[in-house]
Motif scaffolding. Sequence first.
Motif, PDB file in Angstrom:
ATOM      1  N   PRO A  41       0.817  -1.215   0.000  1.00 42.12           N
ATOM      2  CA  PRO A  41       0.000   0.000   0.000  1.00 42.12           C
ATOM      3  C   PRO A  41       0.855   1.272   0.000  1.00 42.12           C
ATOM      4  O   PRO A  41       0.522   2.246  -0.680  1.00 42.12           O
ATOM      5  N   ALA A  42       1.953   1.261   0.742  1.00 43.56           N
ATOM      6  CA  ALA A  42       2.819   2.444   0.808  1.00 43.56           C
ATOM      7  C   ALA A  42       3.433   2.756  -0.553  1.00 43.56           C
ATOM      8  O   ALA A  42       3.520   3.931  -0.948  1.00 43.56           O
ATOM      9  N   GLU A  43       3.850   1.722  -1.280  1.00 50.26           N
ATOM     10  CA  GLU A  43       4.430   1.937  -2.610  1.00 50.26           C
ATOM     11  C   GLU A  43       3.380   2.480  -3.573  1.00 50.26           C
ATOM     12  O   GLU A  43       3.669   3.372  -4.373  1.00 50.26           O
ATOM     13  N   LEU A  44       2.168   1.944  -3.500  1.00 47.32           N
ATOM     14  CA  LEU A  44       1.109   2.421  -4.385  1.00 47.32           C
ATOM     15  C   LEU A  44       0.803   3.897  -4.101  1.00 47.32           C
ATOM     16  O   LEU A  44       0.658   4.702  -5.026  1.00 47.32           O
ATOM     17  N   VAL A  45       0.692   4.241  -2.817  1.00 48.10           N
ATOM     18  CA  VAL A  45       0.400   5.632  -2.448  1.00 48.10           C
ATOM     19  C   VAL A  45       1.512   6.552  -2.927  1.00 48.10           C
ATOM     20  O   VAL A  45       1.249   7.648  -3.444  1.00 48.10           O
ATOM     21  N   THR A  46       2.759   6.122  -2.791  1.00 45.10           N
ATOM     22  CA  THR A  46       3.887   6.952  -3.250  1.00 45.10           C
ATOM     23  C   THR A  46       3.801   7.222  -4.747  1.00 45.10           C
ATOM     24  O   THR A  46       3.962   8.361  -5.200  1.00 45.10           O
ATOM     25  N   ARG A  47       3.539   6.177  -5.531  1.00 46.69           N
ATOM     26  CA  ARG A  47       3.430   6.354  -6.989  1.00 46.69           C
ATOM     27  C   ARG A  47       2.210   7.214  -7.331  1.00 46.69           C
ATOM     28  O   ARG A  47       2.256   8.010  -8.277  1.00 46.69           O
ATOM     29  N   HIS A  48       1.140   7.037  -6.579  1.00 46.96           N
ATOM     30  CA  HIS A  48      -0.053   7.859  -6.823  1.00 46.96           C
ATOM     31  C   HIS A  48       0.249   9.338  -6.574  1.00 46.96           C
ATOM     32  O   HIS A  48      -0.121  10.197  -7.389  1.00 46.96           O
ATOM     33  N   GLU A  50       3.059  10.851  -6.732  1.00 45.33           N
ATOM     34  CA  GLU A  50       3.934  11.331  -7.814  1.00 45.33           C
ATOM     35  C   GLU A  50       3.130  11.628  -9.077  1.00 45.33           C
ATOM     36  O   GLU A  50       3.508  12.505  -9.864  1.00 45.33           O
ATOM     37  N   SER A  51       2.013  10.910  -9.283  1.00 42.49           N
ATOM     38  CA  SER A  51       1.187  11.154 -10.466  1.00 42.49           C
ATOM     39  C   SER A  51       0.464  12.495 -10.381  1.00 42.49           C
ATOM     40  O   SER A  51       0.062  13.054 -11.405  1.00 42.49           O
ATOM     41  N   ILE A  52       0.287  13.015  -9.170  1.00 42.69           N
ATOM     42  CA  ILE A  52      -0.360  14.318  -8.994  1.00 42.69           C
ATOM     43  C   ILE A  52       0.624  15.441  -9.283  1.00 42.69           C
ATOM     44  O   ILE A  52       0.310  16.419  -9.968  1.00 42.69           O
ATOM     45  N   GLY A  53       1.829  15.301  -8.773  1.00 42.86           N
ATOM     46  CA  GLY A  53       2.843  16.331  -8.954  1.00 42.86           C
ATOM     47  C   GLY A  53       3.978  16.105  -7.981  1.00 42.86           C
ATOM     48  O   GLY A  53       3.932  15.201  -7.134  1.00 42.86           O
ATOM     49  N   LEU A 180      -7.207  -1.969 -13.248  1.00 46.01           N
ATOM     50  CA  LEU A 180      -6.938  -0.931 -12.262  1.00 46.01           C
ATOM     51  C   LEU A 180      -6.387  -1.548 -10.984  1.00 46.01           C
ATOM     52  O   LEU A 180      -6.744  -2.664 -10.610  1.00 46.01           O
ATOM     53  N   HIS A 181      -5.516  -0.812 -10.312  1.00 45.96           N
ATOM     54  CA  HIS A 181      -5.054  -1.210  -8.992  1.00 45.96           C
ATOM     55  C   HIS A 181      -6.160  -0.904  -7.984  1.00 45.96           C
ATOM     56  O   HIS A 181      -6.689   0.212  -7.957  1.00 45.96           O
ATOM     57  N   GLU A 182      -6.490  -1.879  -7.133  1.00 44.79           N
ATOM     58  CA  GLU A 182      -7.517  -1.656  -6.104  1.00 44.79           C
ATOM     59  C   GLU A 182      -6.859  -1.541  -4.730  1.00 44.79           C
ATOM     60  O   GLU A 182      -6.035  -2.368  -4.340  1.00 44.79           O
ATOM     61  N   LEU A 183      -7.252  -0.501  -4.010  1.00 48.87           N
ATOM     62  CA  LEU A 183      -6.762  -0.278  -2.657  1.00 48.87           C
ATOM     63  C   LEU A 183      -7.968  -0.138  -1.738  1.00 48.87           C
ATOM     64  O   LEU A 183      -8.758   0.797  -1.885  1.00 48.87           O
ATOM     65  N   GLU A 201      -3.547   1.541 -14.066  1.00 47.01           N
ATOM     66  CA  GLU A 201      -2.501   0.519 -14.022  1.00 47.01           C
ATOM     67  C   GLU A 201      -1.117   1.101 -14.290  1.00 47.01           C
ATOM     68  O   GLU A 201      -0.139   0.707 -13.652  1.00 47.01           O
ATOM     69  N   ALA A 202      -1.028   2.044 -15.217  1.00 49.85           N
ATOM     70  CA  ALA A 202       0.275   2.566 -15.628  1.00 49.85           C
ATOM     71  C   ALA A 202       0.644   3.880 -14.941  1.00 49.85           C
ATOM     72  O   ALA A 202       1.772   4.057 -14.489  1.00 49.85           O
ATOM     73  N   THR A 203      -0.323   4.809 -14.849  1.00 49.83           N
ATOM     74  CA  THR A 203      -0.008   6.142 -14.330  1.00 49.83           C
ATOM     75  C   THR A 203      -0.191   6.275 -12.834  1.00 49.83           C
ATOM     76  O   THR A 203       0.318   7.212 -12.228  1.00 49.83           O
ATOM     77  N   PHE A 204      -0.966   5.382 -12.228  1.00 49.72           N
ATOM     78  CA  PHE A 204      -1.302   5.416 -10.809  1.00 49.72           C
ATOM     79  C   PHE A 204      -2.171   6.622 -10.440  1.00 49.72           C
ATOM     80  O   PHE A 204      -2.269   6.998  -9.270  1.00 49.72           O
ATOM     81  N   GLN A 205      -2.800   7.240 -11.436  1.00 48.29           N
ATOM     82  CA  GLN A 205      -3.772   8.300 -11.151  1.00 48.29           C
ATOM     83  C   GLN A 205      -5.030   7.693 -10.542  1.00 48.29           C
ATOM     84  O   GLN A 205      -5.469   6.613 -10.941  1.00 48.29           O
ATOM     85  N   HIS A 206      -5.599   8.379  -9.571  1.00 45.01           N
ATOM     86  CA  HIS A 206      -6.834   7.898  -8.939  1.00 45.01           C
ATOM     87  C   HIS A 206      -7.995   8.161  -9.894  1.00 45.01           C
ATOM     88  O   HIS A 206      -8.277   9.305 -10.237  1.00 45.01           O
ATOM     89  N   VAL A 207      -8.677   7.095 -10.329  1.00 46.78           N
ATOM     90  CA  VAL A 207      -9.702   7.233 -11.361  1.00 46.78           C
ATOM     91  C   VAL A 207     -11.095   6.804 -10.892  1.00 46.78           C
ATOM     92  O   VAL A 207     -12.080   7.050 -11.591  1.00 46.78           O
ATOM     93  N   ARG A 208     -11.185   6.205  -9.687  1.00 50.73           N
ATOM     94  CA  ARG A 208     -12.486   5.672  -9.283  1.00 50.73           C
ATOM     95  C   ARG A 208     -12.495   5.367  -7.778  1.00 50.73           C
ATOM     96  O   ARG A 208     -11.490   4.922  -7.229  1.00 50.73           O
ATOM     97  N   THR A 209     -13.635   5.633  -7.154  1.00 50.74           N
ATOM     98  CA  THR A 209     -13.873   5.195  -5.779  1.00 50.74           C
ATOM     99  C   THR A 209     -15.250   4.547  -5.722  1.00 50.74           C
ATOM    100  O   THR A 209     -16.214   5.086  -6.267  1.00 50.74           O
ATOM    101  N   GLU A 210     -15.335   3.400  -5.059  1.00 48.80           N
ATOM    102  CA  GLU A 210     -16.610   2.705  -4.889  1.00 48.80           C
ATOM    103  C   GLU A 210     -16.942   2.619  -3.403  1.00 48.80           C
ATOM    104  O   GLU A 210     -16.086   2.283  -2.578  1.00 48.80           O
ATOM    105  N   TYR A 211     -18.194   2.953  -3.087  1.00 48.30           N
ATOM    106  CA  TYR A 211     -18.706   2.854  -1.722  1.00 48.30           C
ATOM    107  C   TYR A 211     -19.901   1.902  -1.749  1.00 48.30           C
ATOM    108  O   TYR A 211     -20.842   2.109  -2.524  1.00 48.30           O
TER     109      TYR A 211
END
Length: 295
Positions: A41-48, A50-53, A180-183, A201-211
């Motif tokens: 999870p920490a690696e995914l958050v870090t890449r995410h 970085e995708s913002i800026g 998509l990566h699911e967290l 999958e490639a950019t790690f941009q957040h594209v969806r949230t499901e509740y």
Amino acid sequence: MIGKDQRLRRFKLASICLLVLSLAVLSLAHPSLSATDKLTPAELVTRHLESIGTAKARASVTSRIIAGKSHVIFRTPPPGQAMGRAVLASEGPRNLIGMSFPSPVYPREQLGFNGNSFMAAFVTPGVRSVLGNFLMTHALIFKQGLMGGTLSTAWPLLDLTTRNPRLEYSGLKTVENRKLHELKYLAHGGSELQVSLFFDEATFQHVRTEYERVIAAPTGERSYTNIEEREIRYKMVEEFSDFKNESGLTLPHTYKISLLVDSKGGTFLADWEITLTQFTFNERIDPNSFTIGVG
């Protein structure tokens, strides 16, 4: 002297070594599916993030006012749709989403968290929308900073230490023909609402949230009533697309909310789509703006 056959063997060996080296470099540059499956999870958050800026770009923006056009479609009876305006504002943990429509039955949607409490305003005197009622029941969505994703300064992945959720990486999932990566996001203190965040999958941009939440039908002896009991199902989905650069931050410019409520009273299904065109950063926002009056 080296014979012709020996020179040929050495050439083939050198070629094989070069091929192996090339494949190794490519595998590092483009991780395989098995490698990405092992993301923490920490690696995914870090890449995410970085995708913002860059960290500097993210830290430089302390408030956001984002405006655009809104379009609502009610897909179950009574059906209808309307075009209007929308504004998203945020500063620190405070977050507001407002939409207005030229409709006497659905003139507005105002949703705000002032850092302490969440409120969804009535859309007509004494009446909240189905969306407003859902969010009042599940105020955690705003209190955790999840609503609006990376469009908001309250986005919890920007500062996990504040809310301290438990994150569980579930690997790559296919959602609407897209990997998509699911967290999984489990709020500190627990919640009956299941929350899943999805990243490209490639950019790690957040594209969806499901509740999602399912309330089981009552069980046991019900002979004293003629009312048919059934489970109640809630599902809200946020989708984010059309990513563009705004002052060093890569942010979505299309934001869609879909809500399904299935209960004994019937089924409700609606979509809100917001096209964002104006981004203003670091403008002071009156803290009282985030306190929504009921009426």
